[in-house]
Design a protein around this motif. Structure first.
Motif, mmCIF file in Angstrom:
data_model
loop_
_atom_site.group_PDB
_atom_site.id
_atom_site.type_symbol
_atom_site.label_atom_id
_atom_site.label_comp_id
_atom_site.label_asym_id
_atom_site.label_seq_id
_atom_site.Cartn_x
_atom_site.Cartn_y
_atom_site.Cartn_z
ATOM 1 N N GLU A 98 -9.310 1.426 0.601
ATOM 2 C CA GLU A 98 -8.132 0.730 0.081
ATOM 3 C C GLU A 98 -7.006 1.712 -0.246
ATOM 4 O O GLU A 98 -5.833 1.334 -0.269
ATOM 5 C CB GLU A 98 -8.509 -0.069 -1.156
ATOM 6 C CG GLU A 98 -7.392 -0.984 -1.645
ATOM 7 C CD GLU A 98 -7.809 -1.825 -2.841
ATOM 8 O OE1 GLU A 98 -6.914 -2.286 -3.572
ATOM 9 O OE2 GLU A 98 -9.028 -2.004 -3.036
ATOM 10 N N GLN A 99 -7.335 2.985 -0.470
ATOM 11 C CA GLN A 99 -6.307 3.989 -0.740
ATOM 12 C C GLN A 99 -5.323 4.101 0.419
ATOM 13 O O GLN A 99 -4.148 4.397 0.220
ATOM 14 C CB GLN A 99 -6.948 5.352 -1.006
ATOM 15 C CG GLN A 99 -7.632 5.444 -2.367
ATOM 16 C CD GLN A 99 -8.219 6.815 -2.600
ATOM 17 O OE1 GLN A 99 -8.736 7.457 -1.691
ATOM 18 N NE2 GLN A 99 -8.135 7.278 -3.840
ATOM 19 N N GLU A 100 -5.813 3.865 1.640
ATOM 20 C CA GLU A 100 -4.941 3.929 2.814
ATOM 21 C C GLU A 100 -3.900 2.811 2.755
ATOM 22 O O GLU A 100 -2.735 3.011 3.083
ATOM 23 C CB GLU A 100 -5.779 3.817 4.092
ATOM 24 C CG GLU A 100 -4.981 3.843 5.377
ATOM 25 C CD GLU A 100 -4.234 5.151 5.603
ATOM 26 O OE1 GLU A 100 -3.252 5.125 6.375
ATOM 27 O OE2 GLU A 100 -4.619 6.177 5.014
ATOM 28 N N ILE A 101 -4.312 1.617 2.318
ATOM 29 C CA ILE A 101 -3.360 0.515 2.141
ATOM 30 C C ILE A 101 -2.327 0.884 1.077
ATOM 31 O O ILE A 101 -1.118 0.680 1.278
ATOM 32 C CB ILE A 101 -4.085 -0.791 1.760
ATOM 33 C CG1 ILE A 101 -4.946 -1.289 2.923
ATOM 34 C CG2 ILE A 101 -3.076 -1.865 1.348
ATOM 35 C CD1 ILE A 101 -5.711 -2.570 2.615
ATOM 36 N N GLN A 102 -2.787 1.421 -0.022
ATOM 37 C CA GLN A 102 -1.876 1.768 -1.112
ATOM 38 C C GLN A 102 -0.862 2.835 -0.676
ATOM 39 O O GLN A 102 0.296 2.814 -1.102
ATOM 40 C CB GLN A 102 -2.669 2.243 -2.332
ATOM 41 C CG GLN A 102 -3.537 1.167 -2.972
ATOM 42 C CD GLN A 102 -2.747 -0.060 -3.391
ATOM 43 O OE1 GLN A 102 -1.584 0.039 -3.784
ATOM 44 N NE2 GLN A 102 -3.371 -1.237 -3.299
ATOM 45 N N LYS A 103 -1.288 3.758 0.177
ATOM 46 C CA LYS A 103 -0.377 4.793 0.661
ATOM 47 C C LYS A 103 0.754 4.170 1.478
ATOM 48 O O LYS A 103 1.934 4.510 1.295
ATOM 49 C CB LYS A 103 -1.127 5.812 1.519
ATOM 50 C CG LYS A 103 -0.235 6.940 2.026
ATOM 51 C CD LYS A 103 -1.019 7.980 2.811
ATOM 52 C CE LYS A 103 -1.343 7.518 4.207
ATOM 53 N NZ LYS A 103 -1.927 8.605 5.029
ATOM 54 N N VAL A 104 0.415 3.254 2.386
ATOM 55 C CA VAL A 104 1.419 2.586 3.214
ATOM 56 C C VAL A 104 2.348 1.730 2.350
ATOM 57 O O VAL A 104 3.572 1.746 2.531
ATOM 58 C CB VAL A 104 0.727 1.729 4.301
ATOM 59 C CG1 VAL A 104 1.721 0.795 4.972
ATOM 60 C CG2 VAL A 104 0.060 2.618 5.341
ATOM 61 N N VAL A 105 1.777 0.983 1.418
ATOM 62 C CA VAL A 105 2.577 0.135 0.523
ATOM 63 C C VAL A 105 3.560 0.979 -0.277
ATOM 64 O O VAL A 105 4.739 0.627 -0.427
ATOM 65 C CB VAL A 105 1.657 -0.673 -0.419
ATOM 66 C CG1 VAL A 105 2.471 -1.352 -1.521
ATOM 67 C CG2 VAL A 105 0.875 -1.716 0.373
#
Length: 221
Positions: A98-105
C-alpha cells in the motif's frame, strides 16, 4: 543504458501504412518528447511499443520486462462506480504494498479526490489518476499519450515535477503532447514524427527556445 531499441519498425493499420522504417532508442532516466501533427502516427507507435498493435516489419527490443512498463494511452479506462483509490488497488502488483499507492497519491496530490467515485471526476482529475495508474509499481518505462489534456496550470506544474522526480530515480519517459510549451520544460530529447517516419531526433541542450520553435514552425509548414 538503453532501455528500449526500435529498429526499422513498420505498421499497417486498416490497410494503410501508418509507420515506416521508424528507428530510435530510449536510455534509462531520459524524458523524450514525441511530437507530430494529427495523424502522424504517434499513438500508433505507442500502441505498437506496448504490443497492442502487431508490427508488420522491424523489431522492438526491451531491456526490461514488459510488465515494468506503465502507460496512459489517449484516455484512462476507468469504472464510474469505483473510487480513484479502488482503481489504484486494482493495478497494484502482487509484490507491491500500500506504500506504493500512497507514494503516487502524494506525488500527484490526489488526496482531495482519491476517495470519490469516478462518475464525479472532472477530465483533469481523470487524467491525473490515469498518470498515477501508469506510475504505480515503479515502472522502468512510462509511455504517456497527451497526459496534459484537461489539466489546469497548477496540475501541469505538479505533473512536470512528478515526471522529473521519477526520471531522476531512473524511470524513462516517452511523452506525446501538443502542448509544446509544457513539454519542452522537461524533455531531454524530441523525436519529430512526420508521415509515419522519425525525421529528426533533437537533443534539447543543443538548441535554444527560439531555434526549437523555428524548427517546429518549418516542420509543420
Amino acid at each position: 543504458m538503453k532501455l528500449l531499441s526500435i529498429n526499422q519498425l513498420g505498421v499497417n493499420y486498416h490497410k494503410k501504412e501508418v509507420l515506416k522504417n521508424v528507428s530510435f532508442s530510449l536510455n534509462q532516466g531520459e524524458i523524450v518528447g514525441l511530437v507530430g501533427s494529427n495523424g502522424a502516427g504517434k499513438t500508433t507507435l505507442m500502441k505498437a511499443i506496448l504490443k497492442f498493435i502487431p508490427p508488420n516489419s522491424g523489431r522492438i527490443t526491451f531491456q526490461t520486462d514488459i510488465k515494468n512498463v506503465g502507460a496512459l494511452i489517449e484516455h484512462p479506462g476507468l469504472y464510474p462506480f469505483l473510487t480513484g483509490y479502488e482503481h489504484l488497488e486494482l493495478f497494484l502488483a502482487i509484490h507491491s504494498t500500500e506504500q506504493e499507492i500512497q507514494k503516487v497519491v502524494h506525488r500527484l496530490d490526489l488526496n482531495e479526490f482519491i476517495n470519490l467515485k469516478i462518475k464525479d471526476y472532472s477530465l483533469g482529475m481523470k487524467q491525473r489518476l490515469g498518470v498515477g495508474m501508469a506510475l504505480l509499481n515503479n515502472p522502468q518505462l512510462v509511455i504517456l499519450d497527451e497526459p496534459m489534456n484537461g489539466l489546469d496550470p497548477r496540475a501541469n506544474k505538479l505533473l512536470r515535477e512528478t515526471i522529473l522526480t521519477y526520471a531522476k530515480e531512473g524511470t524513462t519517459f516517452l511523452i506525446s503532447s501538443h502542448i509544446l510549451s509544457e513539454l519542452k520544460k522537461i524533455i531531454h530529447r524530441t523525436l519529430l514524427l512526420k508521415n509515419g517516419t522519425i525525421e529528426q531526433d533533437i537533443q534539447m541542450n543543443e538548441v535554444n527556445n527560439e531555434e526549437f520553435e523555428d524548427l517546429l514552425l518549418s516542420y509543420w509548414a
